[in-house]
Design a protein around this motif. Structure first.
Motif, PDB file in Angstrom:
ATOM      1  N   HIS A 176     -53.356   4.127  -9.194  1.00 20.11           N
ATOM      2  CA  HIS A 176     -52.919   4.454 -10.634  1.00 20.11           C
ATOM      3  C   HIS A 176     -53.896   5.734 -10.769  1.00 20.11           C
ATOM      4  O   HIS A 176     -54.794   5.992 -10.228  1.00 20.11           O
ATOM      5  CB  HIS A 176     -53.539   3.633 -11.619  1.00 20.11           C
TER       6      HIS A 176
ATOM      7  N   ARG B 145     -39.242   8.001  -6.417  1.00 17.33           N
ATOM      8  CA  ARG B 145     -39.844   8.253  -7.655  1.00 17.33           C
ATOM      9  C   ARG B 145     -39.197   7.133  -8.433  1.00 17.33           C
ATOM     10  O   ARG B 145     -38.004   6.887  -8.027  1.00 17.33           O
ATOM     11  CB  ARG B 145     -40.077   9.471  -8.229  1.00 17.33           C
TER      12      ARG B 145
ATOM     13  N   THR C 257     -38.698   5.407 -12.345  1.00 16.23           N
ATOM     14  CA  THR C 257     -38.969   5.135 -13.455  1.00 16.23           C
ATOM     15  C   THR C 257     -38.292   4.065 -14.157  1.00 16.23           C
ATOM     16  O   THR C 257     -37.485   3.608 -13.558  1.00 16.23           O
ATOM     17  CB  THR C 257     -38.381   6.637 -14.232  1.00 16.23           C
TER      18      THR C 257
ATOM     19  N   SER D 138     -44.439  11.478 -15.326  1.00 11.71           N
ATOM     20  CA  SER D 138     -44.934  10.212 -15.298  1.00 11.71           C
ATOM     21  C   SER D 138     -43.889   9.104 -14.635  1.00 11.71           C
ATOM     22  O   SER D 138     -42.897   9.024 -14.993  1.00 11.71           O
ATOM     23  CB  SER D 138     -45.177   9.566 -16.711  1.00 11.71           C
TER      24      SER D 138
ATOM     25  N   MET E  86     -43.657   5.885 -11.267  1.00 14.93           N
ATOM     26  CA  MET E  86     -44.242   5.100  -9.938  1.00 14.93           C
ATOM     27  C   MET E  86     -43.789   5.868  -8.912  1.00 14.93           C
ATOM     28  O   MET E  86     -42.433   6.280  -8.750  1.00 14.93           O
ATOM     29  CB  MET E  86     -43.746   3.703  -9.783  1.00 14.93           C
TER      30      MET E  86
ATOM     31  N   THR F 271     -47.819   4.630  -6.327  1.00 14.81           N
ATOM     32  CA  THR F 271     -49.020   5.097  -7.196  1.00 14.81           C
ATOM     33  C   THR F 271     -48.447   5.270  -8.342  1.00 14.81           C
ATOM     34  O   THR F 271     -47.332   6.007  -8.559  1.00 14.81           O
ATOM     35  CB  THR F 271     -49.459   6.450  -6.597  1.00 14.81           C
ATOM     36  N   ARG F 272     -48.911   4.693  -9.648  1.00 14.40           N
ATOM     37  CA  ARG F 272     -48.382   4.782 -11.079  1.00 14.40           C
ATOM     38  C   ARG F 272     -49.201   6.047 -11.376  1.00 14.40           C
ATOM     39  O   ARG F 272     -50.361   6.251 -11.793  1.00 14.40           O
ATOM     40  CB  ARG F 272     -48.581   3.616 -11.905  1.00 14.40           C
TER      41      ARG F 272
ATOM     42  N   THR G 133     -49.676   8.527 -14.672  1.00 15.81           N
ATOM     43  CA  THR G 133     -49.457   8.769 -16.115  1.00 15.81           C
ATOM     44  C   THR G 133     -50.019  10.102 -16.635  1.00 15.81           C
ATOM     45  O   THR G 133     -51.038  10.397 -16.430  1.00 15.81           O
ATOM     46  CB  THR G 133     -49.986   7.670 -16.952  1.00 15.81           C
TER      47      THR G 133
END
Lengths: 112, 113
Positions: free
Chosen positions: A10, A36, A38, A87, A89, A107-108, A110
């Motif tokens: 994260h 990626r 979303t 933002s 993953m 990896t998330r 934000t």
């Protein structure tokens, strides 16, 4: 070998900051992918390596994104000047040629 | 950009029901079609790798078929169980030099007890 490993799991960052993610693939896999994901979507292709060569990069990827795979082992994905739209993953996968892909836990990111 | 489509986008079934969903992909330059299962909070895991027209693969209650001439693959689940709840992704690989995986957006299956 414990599979594909991604770090960090994260990441929270402020808009405008740079971030770097790492992926350690399965050791005998020569192909490495970054995707990626979303909310509500399947994995979206970002870029792909065969050994150390970056063979393809999505047109969706802006110049703020760069990926490397020095010596054909681990890979890093860097996002410069992050934006809130980044933002998501970020998934890494590796495979042998023609075989199924094995994914890391992701990896998330934000961006606040 | 290769067009890989999955339908339906989401599906709710009762425990014990059988179900199926579709992956459509370009019918030209086919190399392989993969199915993955993605459970919440886990990584996608490969179910099947399919390479030949007419392939039919089976793993327990889950099976898949492949039609490369018309560009579709079906995934079937017989007697769905709550533990089958997941997103099922297909990924197409073209015979071009890059051989990258292009994923569909997935079918989200919920099996209600």
């Amino acid at each position: 070998d414990t599979g594909v490993s991604q770090n960090p799991r994260h990441k929270i960052t402020k808009r405008g900051q740079n971030v770097t993610f790492r992926c350690d693939p399965i050791s005998e896999h020569n192909r490495l992918y970054w995707y990626r994901q979303t909310l509500g979507q399947g994995p979206e292709f970002l870029t792909y390596f065969q050994n150390e060569a970056q063979l393809e990069k999505s047109r969706l990827l802006s110049d703020r994104f760069s990926a490397e795979r020095p010596k054909g082992s681990f890979s890093t994905l860097e996002i410069q000047r992050t934006e809130q739209g980044d933002s998501a993953m970020y998934l890494c996968a590796s495979s042998r040629q023609g075989a199924e892909a094995f994914f890391g836990q992701g990896t998330r990111l934000t961006v606040v | 950009i290769l067009n890989v489509e999955q339908s339906p986008q989401s599906l709710h079934v009762q425990e014990g029901d059988s179900t199926n969903f579709t992956c459509s992909f370009p019918s030209s330059n086919f190399y392989a079609l993969h199915w993955y299962r993605w459970e919440t909070a886990k990584s996608p895991e490969a179910l099947f790798v399919m390479t030949l027209n007419g392939d039919e693969k089976k793993k327990g209650r889950i099976s898949a078929t492949l039609n490369t001439k018309e560009g579709y693959s079906y995934l079937y689940i017989k007697g769905s169980q709550p533990e089958d709840s997941a997103t099922y992704l297909c990924a197409f690989i073209s015979s071009g030099s890059a051989r990258q995986l292009t994923f569909g957006s997935g079918t989200q299956l919920t099996v209600l007890p």
